[in-house]
Design a protein around this motif. Sequence first.
Motif, PDB file in Angstrom:
ATOM      1  N   TRP A   1       0.708  -1.399   0.078  1.00  0.00           N
ATOM      2  CA  TRP A   1      -0.013   0.077   0.047  1.00  0.00           C
ATOM      3  C   TRP A   1       0.841   1.376   0.140  1.00  0.00           C
ATOM      4  CZ3 TRP A   1      -1.653  -4.412   2.776  1.00  0.00           C
ATOM      5  CH2 TRP A   1      -3.049  -5.017   2.510  1.00  0.00           C
TER       6      TRP A   1
ATOM      7  N   PRO B   1       0.283   3.475  -3.428  1.00  0.00           N
ATOM      8  CA  PRO B   1      -1.302   4.073  -3.123  1.00  0.00           C
ATOM      9  C   PRO B   1      -1.464   5.092  -2.029  1.00  0.00           C
ATOM     10  CG  PRO B   1      -1.292   1.738  -3.586  1.00  0.00           C
ATOM     11  CD  PRO B   1       0.050   2.160  -3.199  1.00  0.00           C
TER      12      PRO B   1
ATOM     13  N   TRP C   1      -2.651   9.112  -2.548  1.00  0.00           N
ATOM     14  CA  TRP C   1      -3.586   9.282  -1.904  1.00  0.00           C
ATOM     15  C   TRP C   1      -3.371  10.695  -0.978  1.00  0.00           C
ATOM     16  CZ3 TRP C   1      -4.621   9.276   3.586  1.00  0.00           C
ATOM     17  CH2 TRP C   1      -5.882   9.745   4.017  1.00  0.00           C
TER      18      TRP C   1
ATOM     19  N   CYS D   1      -9.451   4.032   2.589  1.00  0.00           N
ATOM     20  CA  CYS D   1     -10.091   2.715   2.038  1.00  0.00           C
ATOM     21  C   CYS D   1     -11.119   3.086   0.990  1.00  0.00           C
ATOM     22  CB  CYS D   1     -10.590   1.933   3.118  1.00  0.00           C
ATOM     23  SG  CYS D   1      -9.445   1.382   4.341  1.00  0.00           S
TER      24      CYS D   1
ATOM     25  N   TRP E   1     -11.362   5.439  -1.067  1.00  0.00           N
ATOM     26  CA  TRP E   1     -10.433   6.031  -2.235  1.00  0.00           C
ATOM     27  C   TRP E   1      -9.766   4.572  -2.929  1.00  0.00           C
ATOM     28  CZ3 TRP E   1      -4.953   5.984  -3.570  1.00  0.00           C
ATOM     29  CH2 TRP E   1      -4.872   6.717  -4.426  1.00  0.00           C
ATOM     30  N   GLU E   2      -9.158   3.756  -2.116  1.00  0.00           N
ATOM     31  CA  GLU E   2      -8.381   2.683  -2.802  1.00  0.00           C
ATOM     32  C   GLU E   2      -9.755   1.853  -3.327  1.00  0.00           C
ATOM     33  OE1 GLU E   2      -4.917   0.246  -3.628  1.00  0.00           O
ATOM     34  OE2 GLU E   2      -5.560   2.289  -3.029  1.00  0.00           O
ATOM     35  N   SER E   3     -10.632   1.580  -2.591  1.00  0.00           N
ATOM     36  CA  SER E   3     -11.731   0.686  -3.352  1.00  0.00           C
ATOM     37  C   SER E   3     -12.209   1.302  -4.658  1.00  0.00           C
ATOM     38  CB  SER E   3     -12.833   0.577  -2.293  1.00  0.00           C
ATOM     39  OG  SER E   3     -12.423  -0.297  -1.135  1.00  0.00           O
TER      40      SER E   3
ATOM     41  N   ARG F   1     -10.593   2.804  -6.617  1.00  0.00           N
ATOM     42  CA  ARG F   1      -9.972   2.811  -7.770  1.00  0.00           C
ATOM     43  C   ARG F   1      -9.415   1.332  -8.151  1.00  0.00           C
ATOM     44  NH1 ARG F   1      -7.083   7.063  -8.915  1.00  0.00           N
ATOM     45  NH2 ARG F   1      -5.096   6.264  -9.590  1.00  0.00           N
TER      46      ARG F   1
ATOM     47  N   GLY G   1      -8.765  -1.056  -6.001  1.00  0.00           N
ATOM     48  CA  GLY G   1      -7.579  -1.716  -4.839  1.00  0.00           C
ATOM     49  C   GLY G   1      -8.142  -2.408  -4.002  1.00  0.00           C
TER      50      GLY G   1
ATOM     51  N   PRO H   1      -8.647  -2.419   0.201  1.00  0.00           N
ATOM     52  CA  PRO H   1      -8.244  -1.504   1.484  1.00  0.00           C
ATOM     53  C   PRO H   1      -7.347  -2.189   2.371  1.00  0.00           C
ATOM     54  CG  PRO H   1     -10.723  -1.904   1.333  1.00  0.00           C
ATOM     55  CD  PRO H   1     -10.132  -2.868   0.096  1.00  0.00           C
ATOM     56  N   CYS H   2      -6.621  -1.500   2.926  1.00  0.00           N
ATOM     57  CA  CYS H   2      -5.737  -2.141   4.068  1.00  0.00           C
ATOM     58  C   CYS H   2      -6.477  -1.903   5.551  1.00  0.00           C
ATOM     59  CB  CYS H   2      -4.332  -1.180   4.211  1.00  0.00           C
ATOM     60  SG  CYS H   2      -4.559   0.387   4.743  1.00  0.00           S
TER      61      CYS H   2
END
Length: 144
Positions: free
Chosen positions: A64, A67, A71, A94, A96-98, A100, A102, A104-105
Amino acid sequence: MLASRRWRDWNPPEIIQKSPEHRLTKPTEPRSAPILSVLSVPTLPVREINAPSASIPPHDPAEWREPFVRWLDFACVRSPRCFGGVTCLHIAFCEWESGRGGVPCTRDVFERLLTERGFLIGEVAGVVLVSGLILREDFEAVGL
């Protein structure tokens, strides 16, 4: 005054104290072992129940890092006068990552990413805050 004196001076009649109806009962005998053994269920100690599984490795923040930096540049403002909530920042990252495509962490990984970038994390009145980082939309709403 007469009623209060009646209560202060009251003594229970001796008939009640010597009555055979008010004798103490004998203690019950403990149950036999076979009945208790059926009811007992083997359980693990609490430390083993709550311990993370040895087969699941901890998440590696390397996945992560890139990304996260993108972010930070896109959605956040770095300012020494600002403090952002870790929970809000983590949820925003999370989402933002989803968005795109990706994955989430976890919160632990997110906090490790923050500390790797030099941000201080601390708890103030029960809220975990990040020093010097705030969401861009919150920064613009406050007008700092």
